[in-house]
Design an enzyme around this catalytic site. Structure first.
Site, mmCIF file in Angstrom:
data_model
loop_
_atom_site.group_PDB
_atom_site.id
_atom_site.type_symbol
_atom_site.label_atom_id
_atom_site.label_comp_id
_atom_site.label_asym_id
_atom_site.label_seq_id
_atom_site.Cartn_x
_atom_site.Cartn_y
_atom_site.Cartn_z
ATOM 1 N N CYS A 276 6.083 4.501 -0.120
ATOM 2 C CA CYS A 276 6.684 3.756 0.994
ATOM 3 C C CYS A 276 6.978 2.294 0.666
ATOM 4 O O CYS A 276 8.129 1.882 0.627
ATOM 5 C CB CYS A 276 5.759 3.828 2.224
ATOM 6 N N ILE A 277 5.936 1.512 0.444
ATOM 7 C CA ILE A 277 6.096 0.060 0.384
ATOM 8 C C ILE A 277 7.040 -0.401 -0.730
ATOM 9 O O ILE A 277 7.882 -1.276 -0.502
ATOM 10 C CB ILE A 277 4.731 -0.642 0.239
#
Length: 440
Positions: A276-277
């Protein structure tokens, strides 16, 4: 009875059949969660090995218990997996859970979503509800998915099928929050789609938060991970400065945490990993360019994060130099290659990038991770894990803590090692001799 009334009735009496496209870290837990709530689920998977694993209850996702998978597949027989995407026509609702990576230029790779939409459009029946769970940029549901499915199916959104975006919120290794008890955001196209989304997801998810449109829901997911990217990159940069100034950034953070308002602790490390990040914020940067808008904060945060593995290689080189050893020819043992503690997920792991940087400088690279026995990086380098023995630790010229797995005995390891580079504050409570431990 209208198509809308028909699908609501099926949801109400639990005769609805849910199709989950993609049985990875997001799709399989979601499929199991619906199956546990007595909903028939058909999982669609391109990889026949994964489909077979599901059908034999051979678990490959650590966030699902073997017992839950076995109950869903073998006991209740509510979950089965197929590679035949023509069976999409059997489903009343379809949840898309496919990868959304970036290409080498950090542009969104929409190929998995596109293929899913083509498969859906060519095979679905009229009266189907479709929800995208894969992270993407705002406007994807309306401007990418809707016209593609309409073109492939000849059907009309809002009349013959309904669209929704409900972003996944999977946190691998989280013991408290799983698929069913993590609040779920959903934004649908139109009132009918919204009501179907509420009814369907309520069968398996305890808390829903409905927003006014798919693009709102799409932006929610991007905001959540951009917030983390920016703050982790900030603390990484401050950690590098603190190191130059002789300031212990970990002590600084602990002191700042005592403020009961206005501060949330983020911690430095060798970079940011996971699905994600490191990726999601750049989906927003992609769409922002279409609006002639520059996201300078995201660009800067991404640049800081991208530089961290190289800076960590320099940290290792500096530590070895202080011991009068070159990085070229030194044996360096990395402890932990998962992107976060106590999981078996090495996607986008910064440890792999540090290992690659060190290997390019001529070092002999070894690693131990109790959760990952072997791994390959994005450049074709393949590593096989070593057993963590006293001899392995003692013979290494440098031991590097890259992931702070709870099973690591930092004190014992530090005592046996010649030199330690600690990128995760693993030895924070260990008495160390001067010059033996170098921290981020």
């Amino acid at each position: 009875m209208t198509k809308y009334e028909a699908i609501l009735k099926k949801i109400a009496d639990k005769s609805v059949k849910v199709g989950v496209i993609g049985l990875g870290y997001v799709g399989l837990p979601l499929a199991v969660t619906f199956a546990r709530n007595n909903i028939e689920v058909l999982g669609f998977e391109k990889d026949p090995k994964k489909a077979n694993a599901v059908n034999t209850a051979n678990n490959y996702i650590s966030d699902i218990t073997d017992t839950d998978l076995s109950k869903a597949v073998l006991e209740s027989k509510k979950l089965s997996a197929v590679t035949d995407f023509s069976r999409i026509k059997e489903c009343d609702a379809l949840l898309i859970c496919v990868p959304t990576p970036l290409d080498k230029f950090k542009k969104p790779d929409m190929s998995y979503i596109k293929q899913s939409c083509i498969d859906i459009g060519r095979n679905m029946k009229s009266g189907t509800f479709i929800s995208l769970e894969s992270t993407t940029y705002p406007t994807t549901t309306e401007d990418f998915i809707k016209p593609l499915i309409e073109h492939e199916s000849g059907l009309t959104e809002g009349k013959d099928f309904w669209l929704c975006f409900s972003p996944e919120r999977v946190d691998p290794g989280n013991k408290n929050y799983k698929t069913d008890n993590t609040p779920k955001v959903a934004g649908a196209l139109g009132e009918e789609a919204k009501q179907i989304a509420v009814s369907l997801y309520s069968l398996a998810i305890k808390h829903l938060h409905i927003v006014s449109s798919p693009r709102i829901a799409e932006m929610v997911k991007i905001l959540e991970n951009t917030y983390r990217l920016v703050n982790i990159s900030l603390i990484n940069e401050l950690a590098l400065l603190s190191g130059k100034m002789g300031i212990d950034i970990w002590e600084v953070i602990e002191a700042a945490k005592t403020k009961p308002y206005g501060f949330q602790a983020f911690y430095p490390g060798p970079g940011i990993g996971g699905h994600c990040i490191p990726l999601d914020p750049f989906y927003l940067e992609h769409i922002a360019k279409k609006y002639n808008f520059e996201l300078s904060m995201i660009h800067t945060a991404g640049a800081i994060n991208d530089r961290m593995p190289h800076r960590m290689m320099n940290k290792i080189s500096f530590a070895l130099n202080r011991h009068k050893k070159p990085i070229n020819g030194s044996t360096i043992l990395f402890l932990g290659i998962a992107y976060k503690p106590d999981i078996d997920d090495a996607r986008e792991s910064p440890a792999l990038l540090v290992m690659e940087q060190v290997a390019k400088k001529g070092a002999k690279v070894l690693y131990h991770d109790p959760y990952i026995s072997e791994v390959s990086d994005d450049h074709g380098n393949h590593y096989i894990g070593s057993e963590l023995t006293n001899e392995l630790i003692a013979n290494a010229d440098c031991v590097v803590f890259t992931t702070n797995h709870s099973c690591f005995d930092a004190k014992a390891i530090t005592e046996k090692a010649k030199l330690v580079v600690d990128m995760r504050n693993a030895v924070k409570h260990v008495a160390i001799e001067d010059g033996k431990v170098f921290k981020l």
